[in-house]
Design an enzyme around this catalytic site. Structure first.
Site, PDB file in Angstrom:
ATOM      1  N   GLY A  87       0.810  -1.214   0.000  1.00 26.53           N
ATOM      2  CA  GLY A  87       0.000   0.000   0.000  1.00 26.53           C
ATOM      3  C   GLY A  87       0.845   1.268   0.000  1.00 26.53           C
ATOM      4  NE  ARG A  89      -4.061  -8.338  -4.765  1.00 22.01           N
ATOM      5  CZ  ARG A  89      -4.063  -7.265  -5.523  1.00 22.01           C
ATOM      6  NH1 ARG A  89      -4.828  -7.195  -6.585  1.00 22.01           N
ATOM      7  NH2 ARG A  89      -3.272  -6.235  -5.248  1.00 22.01           N
TER       8      ARG A  89
HETATM    9  P1  ADP Z   1       3.627  -1.284  -2.385  1.00 20.78           P
HETATM   10  O1  ADP Z   1       3.561  -2.777  -2.288  1.00 20.78           O
HETATM   11  O2  ADP Z   1       3.703  -0.624  -1.038  1.00 20.78           O
HETATM   12  O3  ADP Z   1       2.562  -0.712  -3.272  1.00 20.78           O
HETATM   13  P2  ADP Z   1       5.606  -1.007  -4.542  1.00 20.78           P
HETATM   14  O4  ADP Z   1       6.949  -1.614  -4.521  1.00 20.78           O
HETATM   15  O5  ADP Z   1       4.589  -1.616  -5.434  1.00 20.78           O
HETATM   16  O6  ADP Z   1       5.052  -0.938  -3.023  1.00 20.78           O
HETATM   17  O7  ADP Z   1       5.746   0.527  -4.867  1.00 20.78           O
HETATM   18  C1  ADP Z   1       4.635   1.379  -4.800  1.00 20.78           C
HETATM   19  C2  ADP Z   1       4.895   2.647  -5.573  1.00 20.78           C
HETATM   20  O8  ADP Z   1       6.047   3.341  -5.056  1.00 20.78           O
HETATM   21  C3  ADP Z   1       5.197   2.439  -7.041  1.00 20.78           C
HETATM   22  O9  ADP Z   1       4.025   2.320  -7.819  1.00 20.78           O
HETATM   23  C4  ADP Z   1       5.956   3.720  -7.346  1.00 20.78           C
HETATM   24  O10 ADP Z   1       5.038   4.790  -7.466  1.00 20.78           O
HETATM   25  C5  ADP Z   1       6.777   3.931  -6.103  1.00 20.78           C
HETATM   26  N1  ADP Z   1       8.108   3.293  -6.213  1.00 20.78           N
HETATM   27  C6  ADP Z   1       8.464   2.071  -5.747  1.00 20.78           C
HETATM   28  N2  ADP Z   1       9.751   1.778  -6.058  1.00 20.78           N
HETATM   29  C7  ADP Z   1      10.214   2.859  -6.734  1.00 20.78           C
HETATM   30  C8  ADP Z   1      11.478   3.182  -7.348  1.00 20.78           C
HETATM   31  N3  ADP Z   1      12.526   2.352  -7.314  1.00 20.78           N
HETATM   32  N4  ADP Z   1      11.582   4.380  -7.979  1.00 20.78           N
HETATM   33  C9  ADP Z   1      10.539   5.250  -8.020  1.00 20.78           C
HETATM   34  N5  ADP Z   1       9.334   4.999  -7.474  1.00 20.78           N
HETATM   35  C10 ADP Z   1       9.175   3.827  -6.828  1.00 20.78           C
END
Ligand code: ADP
Length: 447
Positions: A164, A291
């Protein structure tokens, strides 16, 4: 094939799964909290079982009650929808121990992908491109500094147990690093009970592009193309498209092929989504969801394939109904998530819907569990429906979306419909020219 499926969810997704079961001639059982006794999925199901009071932890997250509901009704499988218990490995294991099929991957695959460090390691091993960064957890500041210098600033520190969008901190220079590392660790510890964090290169203007994959349960894997979910607010997706306006057919089949092969090599079974950030023509894995996604209908619109049917087939041991070469991409689809929220402040707006009128016509799909006179309970997610529009190309899709939004009426509560009416007339959106920060900047300008 299953005789009876229990749907362990609520709202539009419970109805979505129920429809698929009906089409396949499978009996349905729904569970619900006391707050959802009047919900549409409860009215349409063959059987329903009340499993507890309104708070999710006492009802939709109550594993014992759900297993008991399966036993009472004789359900032989459970579809978890998204959210709630859909990525809970323990739930999958408990169902398996009771000889009830969890419609999803194995508990072990859920566990691997639920731990972000382990997920990234696995993705890398399977040949999926990942964001440059630390190989595992980082605790020492010295080590963090060495890694950050190697990959170059800015860097992002992320919680291994994250979800999240929580537990992430960006360091723009070496001076920011120590404090970012400390804050990320203490936030992760407080939010997830696990303070393991890792470091990645921070991408400044990426798009969010995710690939829909399926394991057939016999060691084979396919992909259903990608979705572009770059329009986000606070890491929540707002508008999703298939295909991505940023990819061409060659890039699509290249990344799709990599993902399908990885899924096969992993021995994964069922639906999954491999999420990437995409910048300057390169893909960078961020996580895999094990999922069905909220935004799956845009993929269904352009492929003509019912993904819930496929989930049920695979879980029952019948494999997929299609091979990779049967999956063709036809036209363009856009989904708008309609939330019961103020369109400017995004504060929830529960209450009674006095009038609900949905658009119709060629290329329009509305997935929603609400109706005129329905009272939205204040306890759950504010998603009340999804408008999915399909056209032969993106221009036609946008024209159709504009007219569908004009027809949509929801009275009695505030919704995010006005936001979409603004977006559909915006030049950047019309050109497909946006990254993951675009919407937040647009909203900040409007205030
Ligand atoms: P969560 O499981 O908390 O959603 P994610 O790894 O999917 O975490 O990352 C969520 C959001 O954070 C991504 O959609 C992006 O907007 C930002 N984000 C994550 N990693 C990076 C990165 N290496 N560089 C820039 N933005 C990032």
């Amino acid at each position: 094939m299953f005789q009876k499926i229990l749907i362990a969810n609520r709202g539009e997704i419970a109805l979505r799964v129920l429809r698929a079961c009906k089409e396949l001639g499978i009996q349905t059982v729904v569970v619900h909290s006391t707050a959802d006794a009047d919900a549409m999925h409860v009215r349409l199901a063959d059987e329903s079982v009340c499993i507890g009071p309104p708070p999710s932890r006492d009802s939709y997250l109550n594993i014992h009650q759900i297993v008991a509901a399966c036993e009472i009704t004789g359900a032989d499988a459970v579809h978890p929808g998204y959210g709630f218990l859909s990525e809970n490995a323990k739930f999958a294991d408990i169902l398996a121990a009771h000889n009830i099929t969890f419609i999803g991957p194995s508990g072990d695959h859920i566990r691997i992908m639920g731990d972000k460090i382990e997920a990234k390691r696995t993705a890398k091993r399977l040949g999926i491109p990942v964001v440059p960064g630390s190989d595992g957890a980082v605790t020492e500041e010295k080590e963090a500094r060495r890694i950050a210098a190697e990959i170059g600033y800015p860097v992002i520190i992320k919680a291994s147990a994250g979800g999240g969008g929580r537990g992430m901190k960006v360091a723009h220079t070496e001076a920011d690093l120590e404090i970012a590392l400390q804050t990320a660790r203490s936030e992760a510890g407080a939010a997830f009970g696990d303070d393991a964090v890792y470091i990645e290169k921070y991408l400044e203007k990426p798009r969010h592009i995710e690939v829909q994959v399926f394991g057939d349960g016999f060691g084979g894997g396919v992909h259903f193309g990608e979705r572009d979910c770059s329009l986000q607010r606070r890491h929540q997706k707002v508008w999703e498209e298939a295909n991505s306006p940023a990819l061409n057919a060659e890039e699509r089949s290249r990344i799709g092929g990599i993902c399908a092969k990885a899924i096969a090599d992993l021995g994964y079974s069922g639906a999954g989504t491999i999420e990437f950030l995409y910048e300057n023509g390169e893909f960078y894995f961020i996580e895999m969801n094990t999922r069905l996604q909220v935004e799956h209908p845009v993929t269904e619109a352009i492929t003509g394939i019912d993904l819930v049917h496929e989930q049920i087939r695979v879980a029952s041991g019948g494999g997929l109904s299609v091979k990779q070469e049967d999956i063709k991409f036809n036209g363009h689809a856009i989904e708008c998530r309609i939330n019961a929220e103020d369109p400017r402040t995004f504060t929830p707006s529960p209450g009674t819907i006095t009038h609900f009128h949905t658009p119709g016509g060629l290329g329009i799909r509305v997935d929603s569990g609400v109706y005129s006179g329905y009272k939205i309970p204040p306890y759950y997610d504010s998603l009340i429906g999804k408008l999915i529009v399909h056209g032969r190309n993106r221009v036609e899709c946008m024209m159709r979306l504009r007219r569908a939004l004009d027809e949509f009426v929801v009275d009695g509560i505030k919704t995010t419909l006005p936001l979409f009416r603004d977006l559909v007339g915006n030049a950047d959106i019309a050109n497909g020219d946006y990254d993951i920060h675009w919407l937040e900047k647009y909203l900040a300008k409007g205030e």
